[in-house]
Design an enzyme around this catalytic site. Structure first.
Site, mmCIF file in Angstrom:
data_model
loop_
_atom_site.group_PDB
_atom_site.id
_atom_site.type_symbol
_atom_site.label_atom_id
_atom_site.label_comp_id
_atom_site.label_asym_id
_atom_site.label_seq_id
_atom_site.Cartn_x
_atom_site.Cartn_y
_atom_site.Cartn_z
ATOM 1 N N LYS A 121 73.064 23.395 94.939
ATOM 2 C CA LYS A 121 74.843 23.101 95.716
ATOM 3 C C LYS A 121 75.673 23.287 94.458
ATOM 4 O O LYS A 121 76.291 23.326 93.767
ATOM 5 C CB LYS A 121 74.710 21.635 95.280
ATOM 6 C CG LYS A 121 75.310 20.915 95.561
ATOM 7 C CD LYS A 121 76.077 19.744 94.982
ATOM 8 C CE LYS A 121 77.648 20.093 93.303
ATOM 9 N NZ LYS A 121 78.619 21.230 94.193
ATOM 10 N N GLU A 162 73.674 26.435 81.540
ATOM 11 C CA GLU A 162 74.860 26.645 81.104
ATOM 12 C C GLU A 162 75.806 26.336 80.888
ATOM 13 O O GLU A 162 76.396 25.589 82.020
ATOM 14 C CB GLU A 162 74.939 28.202 81.961
ATOM 15 C CG GLU A 162 73.840 28.961 81.813
ATOM 16 C CD GLU A 162 73.807 29.855 80.715
ATOM 17 O OE1 GLU A 162 74.382 30.207 79.961
ATOM 18 O OE2 GLU A 162 72.105 30.708 81.291
#
Ligand code: NAP
Length: 489
Positions: free
Chosen positions: A185, A261
């Site tokens: 996505k 991250e």
């Protein structure tokens, strides 16, 4: 062909549909959403707007493809990545233009990102055939240990808008190499780069169902049901810490493997013994790469008080000469911010710092034109109480803060919940090691303003994340370790 015709052509060439199970298709609801050019505010095109129903179709495809894909010869998985690397590089100019149109960064930087993104595919094409296990004898000599590495299983990948291609390949590369299927996505502001990437992988021979791409305005509605379903086994996210926390909570339900991250608040330390020219050059890179919209961007520049004024003068001179404008135009070095909200946030942080006593050396205001431009800005005498000391600026603003001692500089650098990257400029070898060891960060740029490299382990500590991407360890995030105890030998 005119410049405008070429821009239209690169946008037209990209599929605007969802990529599910190897097929391009409209959203089940028929819904679409607009993609904007941040340098003009105009609409580039509309793309399919996926709903939960489409998300489950993508998950079904990923789950169905997983067993065959896990058994695919590693060499062939590597060859697909290698072909995709070559296609990315062959089409570097067009892909860069597409990225500049949807994201705003100057063309030269977009070209750099395509090369950086492609390199993850080349790197992991080589790693696909080096997945090693082990064999050993138990300490008591009576059993044997066989260690095997196997793909984690279907993965959910969620990426941000600031590096629309590289944040995708940094996850897709190792997932392909490891034998995992995926549902990606991308960010809603930059769906086109992800769609172009999916088509390149299809052309490179990626089997149906291994990768699906869901563009959507309903991020949570599309991803949360998949994370709670049980068939997804891994969640890999790049984005803000706030959203990362939410996704970690959602991943807890099914005890998913996670890679995070997240955000940064990078300190940039310049000691009195630094090579000042190199430090200014490094600060320009660490601050201005990607218009300051990078998780690695220097957010707080600490300079020894004996050289702070001279450093500020030189940095101010460099920043004042940068050309702000539409990233597609020749000579432009700084593009627009991603949207109006981002520009308001940057202006708010500058206003707050100034209200607390900071001085504007250069810039300090929005740029001209219809796009979301913000002037390259240098602030001096920035007090610690300023909001930007603790907030990711995500824009072209360089705050300079003087310090007197090494202890004070390290303590200030570590005084944040983030820990992605820190930069250090010094010519004293002992100090270089001492400070690098003392900094609470996953990465340190020592006399270097850019740390990103596909062959190096990228990632943060504290609230900047979990796990590492790239390098030899990047593939581990997509592999499980299985041990077979062998008795009676
Ligand atoms: P963001 O708002 O966290 O969005 C990142 C991605 O998460 C987008 O695809 C977004 O979709 C999606 N998302 C948002 N809310 C979600 C939800 N409730 N459930 C599932 N997905 C959701 O971050 P951003 O503003 O795009 O990117 C900037 C941030 O990324 C910064 O903090 C930056 O430091 C960080 N970043 C970190 C690294 C790293 O390697 N550490 C690299 C690059 C960027 P929508 O687009 O639809 O909102």
């Amino acid at each position: 062909m005119t410049v405008a015709d070429r821009e239209t052509q690169v946008v037209e060439r990209v599929s605007k549909q969802l990529f599910i199970g190897g097929q391009w298709r409209d959203a089940k609801s028929g819904a679409t959403f607009k993609v904007e050019d941040p340098s003009t505010g105009s609409v580039l095109c509309e793309v399919a707007d996926a709903s939960t129903e489409d998300a489950f179709a993508a998950l079904d495809a990923a789950a169905a493809a997983q067993p065959t894909w896990a058994a695919y010869p590693p060499r062939e998985r590597g060859e697909i990545l290698r072909r995709a690397y070559e296609l990315l590089m062959e089409r570097q100019d067009d892909l860069a233009l597409l990225m500049t149109l949807e994201m705003g960064k100057p063309l030269a930087e977009a070209k750099g990102e395509i090369a950086y993104a492609a390199e993850f595919f080349r790197w992991f094409s080589e790693e696909a055939v080096r997945i090693e296990g082990g064999f050993s004898l138990a300490p008591n000599g009576q059993a044997r240990f066989l260690i095997m590495r196997q793909p984690v299983g279907p993965c959910m990948l969620i990426t941000p808008w600031n590096f629309p291609m590289a944040m995708g390949t940094r996850k897709i590369g190792p997932a392909i190499a490891a034998g995992c299927t995926m549902v990606l996505k991308p960010a809603q502001q930059t769906p086109l780069s992800a769609l172009a990437l999916a088509d390149i992988l299809r052309e490179a021979g990626l089997p149906e169902g291994v990768l699906s791409v869901l563009t959507t305005t309903n991020a949570g509605g599309v991803t949360e049901p998949l994370l709670r379903d049980g068939r997804i086994r891994k969640m890999s996210f790049t984005g803000s810490t706030a959203v990362g926390r939410k996704l970690l909570e959602q991943s807890a339900d099914q005890v998913l493997r996670t890679s995070m991250e997240l955000g940064g608040n990078a300190p940039f330390l310049v000691f009195a013994d630094a090579d000042l020219d190199a430090a200014v050059e490094g600060a320009m890179q660490a601050k201005m790469r990607n218009i300051g919209e990078a998780c690695t961007a220097a957010n707080r520049i600490y300079v020894h008080s004996s050289i702070a004024a001279e450093f500020a003068r030189r940095l101010g001179e460099r920043m004042s000469k940068l050309t702000l404008g539409r990233g597609t135009e020749d000579g432009v070095q700084v593009g627009p911010l991603i949207d109006a909200k981002a520009r308001e946030k940057v202006q708010g942080l500058v206003d707050d710092a100034v209200s607390r006593g900071a001085k504007v050396l250069v810039g300090g205001a929005a740029g001209d034109g219809d796009g979301y431009f913000y002037q390259p800005t240098v602030l001096t005498d920035v007090p610690k109480s300023s909001e930007l000391s603790s907030t990711e600026i995500f824009g072209p603003v360089a705050p300079i803060i003087p310090f007197d001692t090494e202890e004070e500089a390290v303590a200030a650098a570590n005084d944040t919940e983030y820990g992605l990257v820190s930069y250090v400029y010094t010519q004293d070898l002992s100090r270089a090691f001492r400070v690098s060891e003392a900094l609470e960060a996953g990465m340190v740029g020592l006399n270097q303003g850019i740390v990103s490299n596909p062959a190096a382990p990228f990632g943060g500590v504290k609230h900047s994340g979990l796990g590492r991407e790239g390098s030899r360890v990047g593939i581990d995030e997509f592999l499980e370790t299985k041990y077979v105890g062998i008795g009676g030998v």
